[in-house]
Design an enzyme around this catalytic site. Structure first.
Site, PDB file in Angstrom:
ATOM      1  N   SER A 248       4.353   5.398   4.283  1.00  0.00           N
ATOM      2  CA  SER A 248       5.023   4.622   3.782  1.00  0.00           C
ATOM      3  C   SER A 248       6.702   4.749   3.993  1.00  0.00           C
ATOM      4  O   SER A 248       7.362   3.833   4.685  1.00  0.00           O
ATOM      5  CB  SER A 248       5.124   4.626   2.221  1.00  0.00           C
ATOM      6  OG  SER A 248       4.009   4.167   1.726  1.00  0.00           O
TER       7      SER A 248
ATOM      8  N   ARG B  20       9.200   2.746   6.993  1.00  0.00           N
ATOM      9  CA  ARG B  20      10.556   2.266   6.579  1.00  0.00           C
ATOM     10  C   ARG B  20      11.573   2.927   7.525  1.00  0.00           C
ATOM     11  O   ARG B  20      12.781   2.258   7.967  1.00  0.00           O
ATOM     12  CB  ARG B  20      10.641   2.603   5.007  1.00  0.00           C
ATOM     13  CG  ARG B  20      10.020   1.913   4.022  1.00  0.00           C
ATOM     14  CD  ARG B  20       9.769   2.498   2.765  1.00  0.00           C
ATOM     15  NE  ARG B  20       9.161   1.512   1.755  1.00  0.00           N
ATOM     16  CZ  ARG B  20       8.045   1.183   1.939  1.00  0.00           C
ATOM     17  NH1 ARG B  20       7.149   1.873   2.481  1.00  0.00           N
ATOM     18  NH2 ARG B  20       7.591   0.626   0.641  1.00  0.00           N
TER      19      ARG B  20
ATOM     20  N   GLY C 121      -0.695  -3.432   6.974  1.00  0.00           N
ATOM     21  CA  GLY C 121      -0.380  -4.442   6.065  1.00  0.00           C
ATOM     22  C   GLY C 121       1.339  -4.010   5.593  1.00  0.00           C
ATOM     23  O   GLY C 121       1.974  -5.125   5.327  1.00  0.00           O
TER      24      GLY C 121
ATOM     25  N   SER D 175       4.096  -5.082  -6.459  1.00  0.00           N
ATOM     26  CA  SER D 175       3.906  -4.727  -5.128  1.00  0.00           C
ATOM     27  C   SER D 175       5.068  -4.147  -4.428  1.00  0.00           C
ATOM     28  O   SER D 175       6.218  -4.921  -4.499  1.00  0.00           O
ATOM     29  CB  SER D 175       3.410  -5.889  -4.226  1.00  0.00           C
ATOM     30  OG  SER D 175       3.328  -5.668  -2.782  1.00  0.00           O
TER      31      SER D 175
ATOM     32  N   ASP E 244      -3.238   3.664  -3.954  1.00  0.00           N
ATOM     33  CA  ASP E 244      -4.050   4.164  -2.743  1.00  0.00           C
ATOM     34  C   ASP E 244      -4.846   5.265  -3.266  1.00  0.00           C
ATOM     35  O   ASP E 244      -5.630   5.731  -2.379  1.00  0.00           O
ATOM     36  CB  ASP E 244      -3.139   4.451  -1.717  1.00  0.00           C
ATOM     37  CG  ASP E 244      -2.312   3.290  -1.310  1.00  0.00           C
ATOM     38  OD1 ASP E 244      -2.919   2.229  -1.212  1.00  0.00           O
ATOM     39  OD2 ASP E 244      -1.228   3.431  -0.568  1.00  0.00           O
TER      40      ASP E 244
ATOM     41  N   LYS F 278      -6.660  -4.976  -0.222  1.00  0.00           N
ATOM     42  CA  LYS F 278      -6.271  -3.685   0.560  1.00  0.00           C
ATOM     43  C   LYS F 278      -7.246  -3.899   1.927  1.00  0.00           C
ATOM     44  O   LYS F 278      -7.531  -5.042   2.219  1.00  0.00           O
ATOM     45  CB  LYS F 278      -6.588  -2.586   0.008  1.00  0.00           C
ATOM     46  CG  LYS F 278      -5.583  -2.301  -1.059  1.00  0.00           C
ATOM     47  CD  LYS F 278      -4.188  -2.115  -1.045  1.00  0.00           C
ATOM     48  CE  LYS F 278      -3.334  -2.226  -2.049  1.00  0.00           C
ATOM     49  NZ  LYS F 278      -1.936  -2.254  -1.760  1.00  0.00           N
TER      50      LYS F 278
ATOM     51  N   ARG G 264     -11.455  -3.194  -2.102  1.00  0.00           N
ATOM     52  CA  ARG G 264     -11.732  -1.529  -2.579  1.00  0.00           C
ATOM     53  C   ARG G 264     -12.272  -1.495  -3.750  1.00  0.00           C
ATOM     54  O   ARG G 264     -12.682  -0.288  -4.302  1.00  0.00           O
ATOM     55  CB  ARG G 264     -10.319  -0.663  -2.444  1.00  0.00           C
ATOM     56  CG  ARG G 264      -9.810  -0.162  -0.978  1.00  0.00           C
ATOM     57  CD  ARG G 264      -8.881   0.610  -1.028  1.00  0.00           C
ATOM     58  NE  ARG G 264      -8.472   0.883   0.376  1.00  0.00           N
ATOM     59  CZ  ARG G 264      -7.287   1.313   0.788  1.00  0.00           C
ATOM     60  NH1 ARG G 264      -6.363   1.421   0.132  1.00  0.00           N
ATOM     61  NH2 ARG G 264      -7.160   1.484   2.045  1.00  0.00           N
TER      62      ARG G 264
ATOM     63  N   ARG H 204      -9.268   4.910   4.073  1.00  0.00           N
ATOM     64  CA  ARG H 204      -9.221   5.678   2.697  1.00  0.00           C
ATOM     65  C   ARG H 204     -10.781   5.756   2.072  1.00  0.00           C
ATOM     66  O   ARG H 204     -11.099   6.538   1.423  1.00  0.00           O
ATOM     67  CB  ARG H 204      -8.396   5.108   1.787  1.00  0.00           C
ATOM     68  CG  ARG H 204      -6.722   5.226   2.311  1.00  0.00           C
ATOM     69  CD  ARG H 204      -5.913   4.851   0.845  1.00  0.00           C
ATOM     70  NE  ARG H 204      -4.688   4.737   1.587  1.00  0.00           N
ATOM     71  CZ  ARG H 204      -3.670   5.392   2.093  1.00  0.00           C
ATOM     72  NH1 ARG H 204      -4.072   6.763   2.115  1.00  0.00           N
ATOM     73  NH2 ARG H 204      -2.494   5.240   2.535  1.00  0.00           N
TER      74      ARG H 204
HETATM   75  C1  S3P Z   1       2.861   0.499   0.196  1.00  0.00           C
HETATM   76  C2  S3P Z   1       2.718   0.043  -0.867  1.00  0.00           C
HETATM   77  C3  S3P Z   1       1.378  -0.431  -1.490  1.00  0.00           C
HETATM   78  C4  S3P Z   1       0.101   0.514  -0.976  1.00  0.00           C
HETATM   79  C5  S3P Z   1       0.391   0.409   0.608  1.00  0.00           C
HETATM   80  C6  S3P Z   1       1.540   1.142   1.129  1.00  0.00           C
HETATM   81  C7  S3P Z   1       4.079   0.473   1.035  1.00  0.00           C
HETATM   82  O1  S3P Z   1       1.009  -1.826  -1.181  1.00  0.00           O
HETATM   83  O2  S3P Z   1      -1.067   0.232  -1.104  1.00  0.00           O
HETATM   84  O3  S3P Z   1      -0.477   1.333   1.336  1.00  0.00           O
HETATM   85  O4  S3P Z   1       4.571   1.621   1.821  1.00  0.00           O
HETATM   86  O5  S3P Z   1       5.042  -0.006   0.285  1.00  0.00           O
HETATM   87  P1  S3P Z   1       1.502  -2.792  -2.223  1.00  0.00           P
HETATM   88  O6  S3P Z   1       2.707  -2.524  -2.472  1.00  0.00           O
HETATM   89  O7  S3P Z   1       1.178  -4.159  -1.606  1.00  0.00           O
HETATM   90  O8  S3P Z   1       0.699  -2.609  -3.444  1.00  0.00           O
END
Ligand code: S3P
Length: 434
Positions: free
Chosen positions: A22, A26, A93, A166, A321, A348, A352, A394
């Site tokens: 994550s 970013r 995603g 989210s 996760d 996901k 899941r 995962r």
């Molecule tokens: C993430 C947020 C989560 C997580 C994903 C990474 C992120 O998703 O499941 O693996 O980096 O912001 P959601 O915020 O859509 O639940």
């Protein structure tokens, strides 16, 4: 590709998990927006995070790979260059949901995003709606799926209550909010706050207030430019979670995981484990803390008996996760383990809830799906067998840990499309066992 994981290993030693996915995403995106070059040490080298570097490159940023770090020379706030073709987010995603926040304020420019077959089944209306309220236009397949096109515009600030908890959607809107006077995102339940922390360290105005129901109101103000000091990406708690689960479940195990990110919005899994009676020791960040820092510590994990627990909605985004691992742990716990309020798991990389329930049941678990979670009745162990990862990394790693703790071992199949963000898991386990 298939892989086999067998019991009987004695897991002992110290290991550092892979860099946080994550925070890597970013750092690349904020690096692309920044006015000055951004140096990022310990950037995760996995398919998803490579997709992000490729995407920011296609938008005009220059990515330089050095031995100890990557350097991203960004294009600045409002200068993303529309590529001729669709930006391919691959399986990522987070990239798909965060990037539109920046693209939405590239006035007069249009950007199309697309990805693999799993991405094409994942909804983007959750970012499209609020971006449209801010003034951008988004066209998506069937109104909600990739490929989709973001038409940049001059944005207005909004106050937006997230219909689903989210961090990806929140992050998208906070990025878009940089081009408004002020934008507030209300989240009913706290979720990971890496974007807020990174924007704060990049000089943006970011404030966060707790709300009555246990959530937060996060506000960003207008930013002319972002500047980021060198980022060092900490170890990924979500990857460490597989080693932690192995440490708790494999008889005789004793592991120290070094330099793990313990931002409290990521450590829900550790609090769940502590409730289950597992022995995991480390200096975790206090819940509620907020600063530009991403705290890290060593985690000391020992094998031991565990008891069932219930995970309710308020905890779900803080362990989202890791919830498949809670299902696995539940198989070994005394009593019942319940996860509720986690319907998000269905959208996901795979559904899941279905893949965890079917997968663990195939290994001998007494587990049932709920519309928004699952119930596991602990039987003290797992027989083993074969598990289909359905192209979900995962799930593949869940199967691997299940194999190490099972009676007969586990064969993991269906890993072909998986972005294994922890590619050296099998090697790390072998090193710990030697
Ligand atoms: C993430 C947020 C989560 C997580 C994903 C990474 C992120 O998703 O499941 O693996 O980096 O912001 P959601 O915020 O859509 O639940």
């Amino acid at each position: 590709m298939n892989a086999r994981f067998d019991p009987g290993l004695r897991l002992r030693g110290r290991i550092g998990p892979p860099p946080d996915k994550s925070i890597s995403h970013r750092a690349a995106i904020v690096g692309a927006i920044a006015a000055e070059p951004v140096r990022v040490a310990n950037y995760l080298d996995a398919a998803d995070t490579r997709s992000t570097l490729r995407a920011v490159g296609e938008l005009g940023a220059i990515v330089e790979r050095r031995a100890e770090e990557i350097v991203i020379r960004g294009v600045g706030m409002r200068n993303a260059q529309p590529p001729d073709q669709a930006i391919d987010v691959g399986n990522a995603g987070t990239l798909m949901r965060l990037l539109p926040g920046w693209l939405a304020f590239q006035q007069g420019a249009s950007f199309t995003l697309d990805g693999d077959s799993s991405i094409r089944g994942r909804p983007v209306d959750r970012v499209a709606r609020p971006l449209e309220l801010m003034g951008a236009r988004v066209e998506a397949r069937d109104g909600r799926y990739p490929p989709f096109t973001v038409h940049g515009a001059s944005l207005r600030g909004i106050t937006y209550e997230l219909p689903v908890a989210s961090a990806q959607v929140k992050s998208c809107l906070l990025l878009a909010g940089l081009a408004t006077d002020s934008t507030t995102v209300l989240e009913p339940i706290a979720s990971r706050d890496h974007t807020e922390r990174m924007l704060l360290s990049a000089g943006a105005q970011v404030s966060r207030e707790p709300t009555a129901g246990g959530g937060f109101a996060t506000t960003v103000g207008n930013a002319d430019e972002l500047e980021l000091e060198r980022v060092r990406v900490p170890g990924d708690l979500s990857s460490a979670a597989f080693l932690i689960a192995a440490g708790v479940l494999v008889p005789g195990a004793r592991l120290v995981l070094g330099d793990v990110g313990v931002n409290w919005t990521r450590t829900g899994f550790l609090r769940i484990l502590q409730r289950m009676g597992a022995i995991v020791v480390g200096e975790l960040e206090e819940p509620g803390a907020f600063s530009a820092r991403e705290p890290t510590c060593d985690l000391d994990v020992s094998y031991g008996p565990i008891v069932g627990t219930t995970v309710e909605a308020a905890e779900v985004p803080l362990a989202i996760d890791e919830l498949p691992l809670v299902g696995l742990l539940g198989c070994f716990a005394e009593g019942e383990t319940v996860v509720r309020g986690a319907a998000e798991l269905r959208v996901k990389e795979s559904d899941r809830i279905a893949t965890v329930v079917d997968g663990l049941r195939g290994l001998g678990a007494d587990i049932e799906a709920l519309p928004d979670g699952f119930v596991v009745r602990g039987t003290g162990g797992l027989r083993g067998g074969r598990i289909d990862a359905h192209g979900d990394h995962r799930l593949a790693l869940l199967g691997a840990v299940a194999g190490l703790a099972s009676a007969d071992g586990v064969e993991v199949v269906g890993m072909e499309a998986a972005d294994v963000s922890y590619p050296r898991f099998a090697d790390d386990i072998a090193a710990l066992a030697s």
